[in-house]
Design an enzyme around this catalytic site. Structure first.
Site, PDB file in Angstrom:
ATOM      1  N   ASP A 215      -0.674  -5.219   1.905  1.00 10.12           N
ATOM      2  CA  ASP A 215      -0.290  -3.852   2.267  1.00 10.12           C
ATOM      3  C   ASP A 215      -1.491  -2.909   2.348  1.00 10.12           C
ATOM      4  OD1 ASP A 215      -0.812  -3.882  -0.450  1.00 10.12           O
ATOM      5  OD2 ASP A 215       1.272  -3.614  -1.044  1.00 10.12           O
TER       6      ASP A 215
ATOM      7  N   GLU B 284       9.713  -1.681  -1.560  1.00 12.68           N
ATOM      8  CA  GLU B 284      10.324  -0.923  -2.646  1.00 12.68           C
ATOM      9  C   GLU B 284      11.804  -1.296  -2.795  1.00 12.68           C
ATOM     10  OE1 GLU B 284       8.183   0.348  -4.390  1.00 12.68           O
ATOM     11  OE2 GLU B 284       6.975   1.931  -3.488  1.00 12.68           O
TER      12      GLU B 284
ATOM     13  N   HIS C 191       8.902  -3.980  -7.237  1.00 10.89           N
ATOM     14  CA  HIS C 191       8.450  -4.192  -5.840  1.00 10.89           C
ATOM     15  C   HIS C 191       7.451  -5.346  -5.753  1.00 10.89           C
ATOM     16  CE1 HIS C 191       4.861  -1.072  -5.929  1.00 10.89           C
ATOM     17  NE2 HIS C 191       4.485  -2.242  -6.408  1.00 10.89           N
TER      18      HIS C 191
ATOM     19  N   ASN D 148       8.848  -1.116 -10.812  1.00 10.11           N
ATOM     20  CA  ASN D 148      10.195  -1.006 -10.234  1.00 10.11           C
ATOM     21  C   ASN D 148      10.630  -2.302  -9.540  1.00 10.11           C
ATOM     22  OD1 ASN D 148       8.558  -1.048  -8.006  1.00 10.11           O
ATOM     23  ND2 ASN D 148       9.293   0.875  -7.116  1.00 10.11           N
TER      24      ASN D 148
HETATM   25  P1  PGA Z   1      -0.722  -3.249 -10.609  1.00  8.81           P
HETATM   26  O1  PGA Z   1       0.251  -3.103  -9.373  1.00  8.81           O
HETATM   27  O2  PGA Z   1      -1.327  -4.607 -10.507  1.00  8.81           O
HETATM   28  O3  PGA Z   1      -1.730  -2.159 -10.425  1.00  8.81           O
HETATM   29  O4  PGA Z   1       0.100  -3.100 -11.838  1.00  8.81           O
HETATM   30  C1  PGA Z   1       1.072  -4.190  -9.034  1.00  8.81           C
HETATM   31  C2  PGA Z   1       2.009  -3.781  -7.948  1.00  8.81           C
HETATM   32  O5  PGA Z   1       2.320  -2.584  -7.838  1.00  8.81           O
HETATM   33  O6  PGA Z   1       2.467  -4.660  -7.200  1.00  8.81           O
END
Ligand code: PGA
Length: 246
Positions: A67, A142, A137, A135
């Site tokens: 992404d 999302e 995702h 959350n």
């Molecule tokens: P993070 O993010 O590794 O910074 O916790 C993971 C994600 O949002 O997929």
């Protein structure tokens, strides 16, 4: 879904690096799917160390990042283009033209989607590495995203903006939108490895592992894939009912 719980992030990352190197060594033209965020930082450091000491060759490796924020220049410090250069690519002998990251700036988004999808079609992913959001995702898919989704533009969830604000001068500066590989595309990978660490991932991990697949927890879609390994540290695994020692 196979679960492995490690005593530390370090051990989890070392295991993930070994698995990644194995994938590179057993494929003629290995294709890796890569995440950004805090979770893979140690894994990337292990891959760099391995490249320096064992000379693992990246000249035929192809990578796809999941992404990118919309509206950030690829040279912006907080863009995922810049993150990947900083934390991985510039330390390896990987040709830049082999690294695909969806473009969130500079070209029409419809063209960015088309380019990324056609590259994905040409290079099926051997190993997709994922993190997970608090959350649930995966990528920037999302809660509520269809399991049938391919590359698309998404409005970032308030929880995601809250979690990612630490990288920006203020919450208001976190971009509102992103372009992301879709859940359907993620599920096309031959093999998937998801990493999660820390207490703030425990609930999302519990939903992913213990609840039936639901779009409310995008990571639960991984139950529909037959070759998924979930690597956790103890904190991320703490709400799971069963023990899953590695
Ligand atoms: P993070 O993010 O590794 O910074 O916790 C993971 C994600 O949002 O997929």
């Amino acid at each position: 879904m196979k679960l492995l719980v490690f005593d530390s992030v370090d051990e989890m990352s070392r295991y993930a690096a070994e698995k990644t190197v194995q994938t590179i060594e057993t494929n003629q033209r290995p294709v890796l799917g890569l995440p950004t965020g805090d979770t893979p930082l140690k894994l990337y450091q292990y891959l760099i160390d391995d490249h320096i000491h064992n000379h693992t060759d990246y000249s035929d490796v192809v990578t796809f990042n999941l992404d990118e924020y919309i509206g950030l220049d690829s040279k912006d410090y907080n863009s995922y283009h810049a993150y990947m250069q900083r934390h991985l690519f510039r330390h390896l002998n990987i040709p830049l033209e082999n690294t695909f990251i969806p473009k969130g700036n500079g070209i029409p988004l419809s063209k960015a989607i088309e380019d990324y999808e056609s590259a994905l079609e040409k290079h099926p992913i051997d190993l997709q590495i994922l993190g997970i959001g608090a959350n649930g995702h995966i990528g920037f898919n999302e809660p509520g995203t269809s399991f049938e989704s391919t590359t698309h533009v998404i409005e970032l969830d308030p929880i995601t903006k809250e979690n990612n604000k630490k990288h920006f001068p203020s919450r208001a500066k976190v971009p509102n939108k992103a372009i992301t590989m879709g859940i359907h595309s993620i599920l096309q990978a031959k093999e998937i490895m998801l990493l999660a660490s820390g207490t703030n991932k425990a609930e999302a991990v519990q939903s992913m592992v213990e609840a039936p697949p639901t779009t409310e927890c995008p990571a639960s879609a991984l139950k529909l894939h037959n070759k998924v390994t979930v690597l956790l540290d103890k904190e991320a695994a703490k709400l799971l009912k069963e023990e899953h020692p590695c």
